[in-house]
Design an enzyme around this catalytic site. Structure first.
Site, PDB file in Angstrom:
ATOM      1  N   LYS A 227     -10.809   0.755  -6.540  1.00 53.83           N
ATOM      2  CA  LYS A 227      -9.941  -0.313  -6.037  1.00 53.83           C
ATOM      3  C   LYS A 227     -10.652  -1.057  -4.906  1.00 53.83           C
ATOM      4  CE  LYS A 227      -5.549  -1.096  -3.549  1.00 53.83           C
ATOM      5  NZ  LYS A 227      -4.254  -0.518  -3.129  1.00 53.83           N
ATOM      6  N   ASP A 232      -5.202  -5.939   2.291  1.00 58.25           N
ATOM      7  CA  ASP A 232      -3.893  -5.882   1.651  1.00 58.25           C
ATOM      8  C   ASP A 232      -2.805  -6.268   2.649  1.00 58.25           C
ATOM      9  OD1 ASP A 232      -1.710  -5.398   0.093  1.00 58.25           O
ATOM     10  OD2 ASP A 232      -1.960  -3.214  -0.012  1.00 58.25           O
ATOM     11  N   LYS A 239       3.703  -6.718   4.267  1.00 62.18           N
ATOM     12  CA  LYS A 239       3.770  -5.463   5.018  1.00 62.18           C
ATOM     13  C   LYS A 239       4.167  -5.733   6.472  1.00 62.18           C
ATOM     14  CE  LYS A 239       0.024  -2.909   2.668  1.00 62.18           C
ATOM     15  NZ  LYS A 239       0.814  -1.788   2.149  1.00 62.18           N
ATOM     16  N   ARG A 313      -2.594  -1.117  -8.450  1.00 59.80           N
ATOM     17  CA  ARG A 313      -2.467  -0.677  -9.836  1.00 59.80           C
ATOM     18  C   ARG A 313      -2.656  -1.845 -10.810  1.00 59.80           C
ATOM     19  NH1 ARG A 313       3.407   1.676  -8.766  1.00 59.80           N
ATOM     20  NH2 ARG A 313       2.421   1.909  -6.730  1.00 59.80           N
TER      21      ARG A 313
HETATM   22  N1  BES Z   1      -2.823  -0.048  -0.190  1.00 61.75           N
HETATM   23  C1  BES Z   1      -1.471   0.355  -0.284  1.00 61.75           C
HETATM   24  C2  BES Z   1      -1.277   1.860  -0.199  1.00 61.75           C
HETATM   25  C3  BES Z   1      -1.623   2.527   1.092  1.00 61.75           C
HETATM   26  C4  BES Z   1      -0.889   2.270   2.227  1.00 61.75           C
HETATM   27  C5  BES Z   1      -2.630   3.460   1.109  1.00 61.75           C
HETATM   28  C6  BES Z   1      -1.186   2.933   3.393  1.00 61.75           C
HETATM   29  C7  BES Z   1      -2.924   4.126   2.272  1.00 61.75           C
HETATM   30  C8  BES Z   1      -2.199   3.841   3.409  1.00 61.75           C
HETATM   31  C9  BES Z   1      -0.861  -0.093  -1.601  1.00 61.75           C
HETATM   32  O1  BES Z   1      -1.337  -1.288  -2.098  1.00 61.75           O
HETATM   33  C10 BES Z   1       0.593  -0.238  -1.340  1.00 61.75           C
HETATM   34  O2  BES Z   1       0.951  -1.075  -0.584  1.00 61.75           O
HETATM   35  N2  BES Z   1       1.384   0.599  -2.003  1.00 61.75           N
HETATM   36  C11 BES Z   1       2.787   0.572  -1.837  1.00 61.75           C
HETATM   37  C12 BES Z   1       3.420   0.691  -3.207  1.00 61.75           C
HETATM   38  C13 BES Z   1       4.885   0.396  -3.238  1.00 61.75           C
HETATM   39  C14 BES Z   1       5.135  -1.084  -2.995  1.00 61.75           C
HETATM   40  C15 BES Z   1       5.433   0.829  -4.578  1.00 61.75           C
HETATM   41  C16 BES Z   1       3.206   1.757  -0.968  1.00 61.75           C
HETATM   42  O3  BES Z   1       2.597   2.834  -1.102  1.00 61.75           O
HETATM   43  O4  BES Z   1       4.084   1.580  -0.141  1.00 61.75           O
HETATM   44 ZN    ZN Z   2      -3.225  -1.854  -1.554  1.00 64.73          ZN
HETATM   45 MN    MN Z   3      -0.314  -2.977  -1.340  1.00 62.48          MN
END
Ligand code: BES
Ligand code: ZN
Ligand code: MN
Length: 460
Positions: A227, A232, A239, A313
């Protein structure tokens, strides 16, 4: 390759000073001169893990060091990393054979790492004799891979966007005679990578799929997918500040597979390596993809966007679909995919997912032998239904958020059909606190274990 702030030498230098490895309560049995024992006693040295005591020689100058090594669990075999920062300048060697010479030597190099690109720190000249039983070339190439991974994660997005990540892959390829092909911008639409394009099109740097290949075409195929979300923001489902702060590390999967690729190529393993990195920024702009959008995917499945923050994903799905088209013997993907993985296992231990029982067992063995903590979690099929959508073949999120790391893995699995041995790692990619073998910052996770597993299967 990055230069290392500590040098491992094949032989012991003249005048090299000893580091005595001491288990708790065993100092008296070491046959050390009585004045050193007295010095240790007066200083309250007990031999607890990581405890370091410098002692003088007869003329009051630097004599040597006592270093506590209690315990073998967790990261303990790498605890020598603390020495890399605490030893006075000069030449050193282990006076006692470490239990695991490879990890003792690797720990020194891992602990010596500092990210000093923007803030110089006066590195001291440290040389350490390689302990018997360790292989200088192997320790070096594993450390090079770890350093590369850490450097890439630590570099902030203003200096490591999709274009710079592409350049990093090209540099690595040039060092090892690999080839790189890149599909970027609107070409992603023409060549059928619609989800990489959708996620990345709002970034000021064009989204791209970076494709590195190395090794003979007829050798067994190992494909690594990482990835590469260079930043992000969460996209339109933005966020909060606290959750965005560390998101330069969202290309941690790419950084890790590149570190692993570096180890594989440096070892000259007998395989055909392919590395696929969807490199994008999940940015906010008028042309950003939106909640509720329905995306086409390379595989033909349609995906409803339940949340633009579940972007990893989406880009991985198109890259995995491409990887799967040639059904490699082994397909590994690594991604900073979910916050849920960290909730489940914390920052140290990365969950991995595979339906291949033999592969899972090998990964757990390598994880233990390399002090590279990993833990298998289930591709629990009944949860797959929660990814259903009323308007598309699937949704990129579930409604309730239960088992977030598992459902993310199940989402990816929909895009891998032909490859028998597929394994997905949901990594954190970051050390949140200083420890002996690693200071706070970007981290290699799982790739030291995978290097061992792959090297054993495809010996050079
Ligand atoms: N990059 C993040 C996941 C992440 C966040 C990894 C903090 C490590 C530390 C990913 O893209 C994300 O935002 N995932 C969301 C998914 C949700 C919207 C279903 C998450 O984990 O909150
Ligand atoms: Zn992410
Ligand atoms: Mn994300």
């Amino acid at each position: 390759m990055p230069t290392k702030p500590i040098e491992l030498t094949a032989t012991e230098a003249e005048g090299s000073r000893p580091v005595h490895l001491v288990e708790k309560g065993t100092l008296a049995e070491k046959g050390l001169p009585p004045e050193i024992l007295a010095w240790a006693q007066d200083n309250g040295f007990s031999g607890r893990a990581g405890e370091t005591l410098v002692y003088p020689d007869q003329s009051g100058r630097l004599g040597g060091v006592l270093f506590g090594i209690e315990g073998a669990e967790g990261f303990a075999p790498l605890a020598t990393g603390a020495l890399a920062r605490s030893l006075p300048e000069g030449d050193w060697h282990f006076a006692d054979a470490p239990d695991n010479p490879h990890l003792a030597a690797l720990g020194l190099l891992m602990g010596a790492y500092r990210f000093d690109h923007y803030k110089k720190n006066g590195a001291k000249g440290l040389r350490f004799a390689l302990p018997d039983g360790a292989d200088l070339a192997r320790v070096g190439r594993v450390a090079d891979g770890v350093y590369l991974t850490r450097d890439l994660i630590n570099t902030p997005t203003n200096d490591l966007g999709p274009a710079a990540l592409e350049q990093a892959v090209r540099d690595l390829a040039d060092a090892h005679g690999a080839e790189v092909n890149v599909v970027s911008g609107d070409q992603l639409l023409q060549q059928n990578f619609p989800m990489i394009h959708a996620v990345g099109r709002a970034g000021t740097e064009a989204p791209r799929l970076i494709d590195l290949t190395w090794g003979p075409a007829d050798a067994p195929r190992v494909t690594l997918v990482g990835k590469g979300v260079c930043f992000d923001t969460g996209g339109l489902d933005i966020k909060p500040a606290s959750g965005m702060l560390l998101m330069k590390k969202d290309m941690g999967g790419a950084a890790n597979v590149l570190g692993l690729a570096s180890m594989i190529m440096a070892a000259g393993l007998k395989l055909r390596l392919r590395v696929l990195i969807p490199a994008v920024e999940n940015a906010i702009a008028g042309n950003a993809f939106r909640p509720g959008d329905v995306l086409q995917s390379r595989k033909g499945l349609t995906v409803e966007v339940g949340n633009t923050d579940a972007e990893g994903r989406l880009v991985l799905a198109d890259a995995l679909a491409l990887a799967d088209e040639e059904a490699p013997q082994l397909l590994i993907d690594m991604a900073t995919l979910t916050g849920a993985a960290r909730v489940a296992l914390g920052p140290d231990v990365s969950p991995f997912y595979t339906d291949d029982e033999a592969l899972a067992a090998k990964i757990m063995t390598a994880s233990g032998s390399q002090a590279d903590p990993l833990w298998r979690m289930p591709l629990w099929k009944p949860y797959d239904a929660r990814l259903s959508s009323k308007v598309a073949d699937l949704n990129n999120v579930t409604a309730d958020g239960f088992a977030g790391s598992v459902t993310a893995a199940l989402f990816l699995q929909r895009f891998v059909e032909r490859t028998a041995a597929w394994v997905h790692f949901d990594i954190y990619g970051w050390n949140p606190a200083d420890r002996a073998h690693a200071l706070t910052g970007g981290e290699a996770q799982g790739i030291r274990a995978l290097e061992r597993l792959i090297a054993e299967r495809f010996a050079g």
